[in-house]
Design an enzyme around this catalytic site. Structure first.
Site, mmCIF file in Angstrom:
data_model
loop_
_atom_site.group_PDB
_atom_site.id
_atom_site.type_symbol
_atom_site.label_atom_id
_atom_site.label_comp_id
_atom_site.label_asym_id
_atom_site.label_seq_id
_atom_site.Cartn_x
_atom_site.Cartn_y
_atom_site.Cartn_z
ATOM 1 N N ASP A 73 -13.589 7.380 -2.106
ATOM 2 C CA ASP A 73 -13.198 6.988 -3.470
ATOM 3 C C ASP A 73 -13.950 7.822 -4.509
ATOM 4 O O ASP A 73 -13.377 8.230 -5.522
ATOM 5 C CB ASP A 73 -13.487 5.497 -3.699
ATOM 6 C CG ASP A 73 -12.532 4.600 -2.941
ATOM 7 O OD1 ASP A 73 -11.364 4.993 -2.749
ATOM 8 O OD2 ASP A 73 -12.943 3.500 -2.538
ATOM 9 N N LYS A 107 -14.153 -3.553 2.343
ATOM 10 C CA LYS A 107 -14.920 -2.309 2.190
ATOM 11 C C LYS A 107 -16.423 -2.485 2.419
ATOM 12 O O LYS A 107 -17.092 -1.542 2.832
ATOM 13 C CB LYS A 107 -14.706 -1.721 0.792
ATOM 14 C CG LYS A 107 -13.333 -1.088 0.598
ATOM 15 C CD LYS A 107 -13.262 -0.395 -0.742
ATOM 16 C CE LYS A 107 -11.879 0.185 -0.980
ATOM 17 N NZ LYS A 107 -11.815 0.984 -2.203
ATOM 18 N N SER A 156 0.821 -1.214 0.000
ATOM 19 C CA SER A 156 0.000 0.000 0.000
ATOM 20 C C SER A 156 0.857 1.267 0.000
ATOM 21 O O SER A 156 1.878 1.352 0.682
ATOM 22 C CB SER A 156 -0.897 0.012 1.236
ATOM 23 O OG SER A 156 -1.557 1.259 1.333
ATOM 24 N N LEU A 157 0.420 2.263 -0.749
ATOM 25 C CA LEU A 157 1.113 3.549 -0.795
ATOM 26 C C LEU A 157 0.499 4.540 0.202
ATOM 27 O O LEU A 157 0.987 5.651 0.359
ATOM 28 C CB LEU A 157 1.050 4.113 -2.216
ATOM 29 C CG LEU A 157 1.812 3.253 -3.233
ATOM 30 C CD1 LEU A 157 1.353 3.539 -4.656
ATOM 31 C CD2 LEU A 157 3.315 3.471 -3.095
ATOM 32 N N ASN A 170 -14.538 3.192 2.654
ATOM 33 C CA ASN A 170 -13.069 3.092 2.561
ATOM 34 C C ASN A 170 -12.385 3.905 3.662
ATOM 35 O O ASN A 170 -11.158 3.945 3.724
ATOM 36 C CB ASN A 170 -12.569 3.538 1.177
ATOM 37 C CG ASN A 170 -12.517 5.045 1.054
ATOM 38 O OD1 ASN A 170 -13.384 5.741 1.588
ATOM 39 N ND2 ASN A 170 -11.500 5.553 0.375
ATOM 40 N N TYR A 186 -3.028 2.050 -11.949
ATOM 41 C CA TYR A 186 -1.819 2.885 -11.869
ATOM 42 C C TYR A 186 -0.538 2.074 -11.941
ATOM 43 O O TYR A 186 0.562 2.594 -11.740
ATOM 44 C CB TYR A 186 -1.851 3.791 -10.640
ATOM 45 C CG TYR A 186 -1.973 3.075 -9.326
ATOM 46 C CD1 TYR A 186 -3.215 2.925 -8.727
ATOM 47 C CD2 TYR A 186 -0.851 2.559 -8.685
ATOM 48 C CE1 TYR A 186 -3.341 2.271 -7.517
ATOM 49 C CE2 TYR A 186 -0.967 1.906 -7.478
ATOM 50 C CZ TYR A 186 -2.218 1.763 -6.899
ATOM 51 O OH TYR A 186 -2.333 1.114 -5.696
ATOM 52 N N ASN A 245 -20.109 -2.536 -19.617
ATOM 53 C CA ASN A 245 -19.431 -3.629 -18.920
ATOM 54 C C ASN A 245 -19.507 -4.905 -19.743
ATOM 55 O O ASN A 245 -20.438 -5.113 -20.504
ATOM 56 C CB ASN A 245 -20.081 -3.857 -17.549
ATOM 57 C CG ASN A 245 -19.245 -4.741 -16.650
ATOM 58 O OD1 ASN A 245 -18.033 -4.528 -16.535
ATOM 59 N ND2 ASN A 245 -19.853 -5.725 -16.017
HETATM 60 P P1 ATR Z 1 -13.179 -3.817 -8.510
HETATM 61 O O1 ATR Z 1 -13.757 -3.867 -7.136
HETATM 62 O O2 ATR Z 1 -11.718 -3.561 -8.550
HETATM 63 O O3 ATR Z 1 -13.931 -2.908 -9.421
HETATM 64 P P2 ATR Z 1 -14.520 -6.190 -9.443
HETATM 65 O O4 ATR Z 1 -15.692 -5.860 -8.603
HETATM 66 O O5 ATR Z 1 -14.022 -7.585 -9.485
HETATM 67 O O6 ATR Z 1 -13.272 -5.315 -9.046
HETATM 68 O O7 ATR Z 1 -14.837 -5.705 -10.931
HETATM 69 C C1 ATR Z 1 -13.958 -5.902 -11.971
HETATM 70 C C2 ATR Z 1 -14.510 -5.206 -13.215
HETATM 71 O O8 ATR Z 1 -13.567 -5.415 -14.267
HETATM 72 C C3 ATR Z 1 -15.814 -5.776 -13.709
HETATM 73 O O9 ATR Z 1 -16.555 -4.760 -14.335
HETATM 74 C C4 ATR Z 1 -15.355 -6.820 -14.712
HETATM 75 O O10 ATR Z 1 -16.299 -7.153 -15.693
HETATM 76 P P3 ATR Z 1 -17.428 -8.296 -15.422
HETATM 77 O O11 ATR Z 1 -18.463 -7.653 -14.574
HETATM 78 O O12 ATR Z 1 -17.904 -8.666 -16.760
HETATM 79 O O13 ATR Z 1 -16.693 -9.417 -14.714
HETATM 80 C C5 ATR Z 1 -14.201 -6.094 -15.339
HETATM 81 N N1 ATR Z 1 -13.237 -6.994 -15.972
HETATM 82 C C6 ATR Z 1 -12.312 -7.780 -15.363
HETATM 83 N N2 ATR Z 1 -11.606 -8.472 -16.274
HETATM 84 C C7 ATR Z 1 -12.099 -8.108 -17.499
HETATM 85 C C8 ATR Z 1 -11.752 -8.440 -18.834
HETATM 86 N N3 ATR Z 1 -10.767 -9.314 -19.112
HETATM 87 N N4 ATR Z 1 -12.431 -7.854 -19.836
HETATM 88 C C9 ATR Z 1 -13.419 -6.971 -19.571
HETATM 89 N N5 ATR Z 1 -13.800 -6.606 -18.330
HETATM 90 C C10 ATR Z 1 -13.133 -7.158 -17.293
#
Ligand code: ATR
Length: 275
Positions: free
Chosen positions: A108, A72, A23-24, A93, A216, A154
């Protein structure tokens, strides 16, 4: 201003999550405490049991916490009060210990808004958000609050629909014809080690005036390179990380955060980490 050394008055703050060893946040918050002369220290607590951690906050009078993955959502059940935006986002958060009462906030969404507002206005702007996960929930909340017109795209359209409907936004899959003024990637696509990955084709990124990536690592994702090459303004994921921490510092101390000092600490921390 020089901070007092650690003594019997020193207050403890920290981050809970798993993993947190990279963590930063400690770099940013300790630099801010030092700069403002606040007698406090901030540590990283790798923790799996959020109930025990929050009992510890109460028992030891810890001043406040940053909360990260995977706690969270779960942390909310252990607080005395959760602010309305955090409740609506469904994630906390930031915990503030106000005289023994634990208040949950979400900074956030503030971080996302501030990061974009450094380069553009948001009211009435059409913003396409890629992703519908936890990060997207905060980003969409912030953009809606700031008066933007939001579209959620999405991979799983059903998740886009659920998030969009909660904020009166529109939705689609990633392959729909995406158009707008601002594009924000909240998916993990493009994160190291898969740095060649890009959530939408480069020509899509080129249609927007401003493109922000919350990834990042690397600092310049392929999405941001494509945006820059097409003449767009690129905003990297450090801006949101910085501004969510700025809002945390201000919630804990009531003081204006030393933004530039925190930014420098963030950059130094990243270099030390080899990022
Ligand atoms: P976070 O809390 O970091 O947002 P998350 O709740 O797991 O993590 O959500 C990840 C997001 O990245 C989702 O929108 C996911 O799409 P899906 O809902 O279809 O799973 C998206 N994501 C992850 N890998 C992906 C990929 N290879 N291509 C497109 N979308 C991706």
């Amino acid at each position: 201003m020089g901070a007092p050394s650690i003594d019997a008055q020193t207050r403890l703050y920290g981050i809970i999550g798993h993993p947190v060893r990279h963590s930063l946040s400690p770099a940013m918050h300790n630099a801010a405490f030092r700069e403002r002369g606040v007698n406090a220290v901030y540590l990283a607590f790798d923790c799996r049991d959020v109930a025990a951690a929050l009992a510890g906050v109460r028992g030891l009078g810890i001043g406040g916490l940053s909360v990260t993955i995977p706690h969270k959502e779960a942390v909310m059940a252990h607080l005395d009060e959760v602010d309305p935006m955090a409740r609506r986002i469904g994630a906390v958060n930031t915990v503030v210990n106000r005289d023994g009462r634990l208040l949950g906030l979400n900074t956030d969404w503030i971080g996302a808004v501030k990061a974009l507002e450094e380069v553009t206005g948001l009211r009435g702007r059409r913003v396409v958000v890629l992703g519908a996960g936890g990060s997207a929930r905060a980003v969409v909340a912030g953009l809606s609050q700031a008066g933007a017109e939001v579209h959620v795209a999405n991979r799983t359209v059903e998740r886009a629909r659920e998030l969009a409907q909660a904020w009166r936004a529109t939705w689609s899959g990633l392959d729909a014809p995406l158009q707008g003024e601002i594009l924000v990637n909240t998916t993990s696509v493009g994160m190291a080690p898969a740095v060649e990955a890009i959530p939408v084709p480069p020509q899509v990124a080129g249609r927007f005036g401003v493109v922000m990536d919350i990834v990042y690592s690397p600092l310049e994702t392929r999405l941001l390179t494509a945006a820059r090459e097409a003449g767009a303004v690129a905003v990297n994921g450090l801006r949101m990380l910085l501004h969510q921490a700025v809002a945390q510092f201000e919630a804990w101390t009531g003081l204006p955060a030393p933004v530039e000092v925190m930014e420098q600490a963030l950059m130094d921390g990243l270099k030390r980490r080899g990022g």
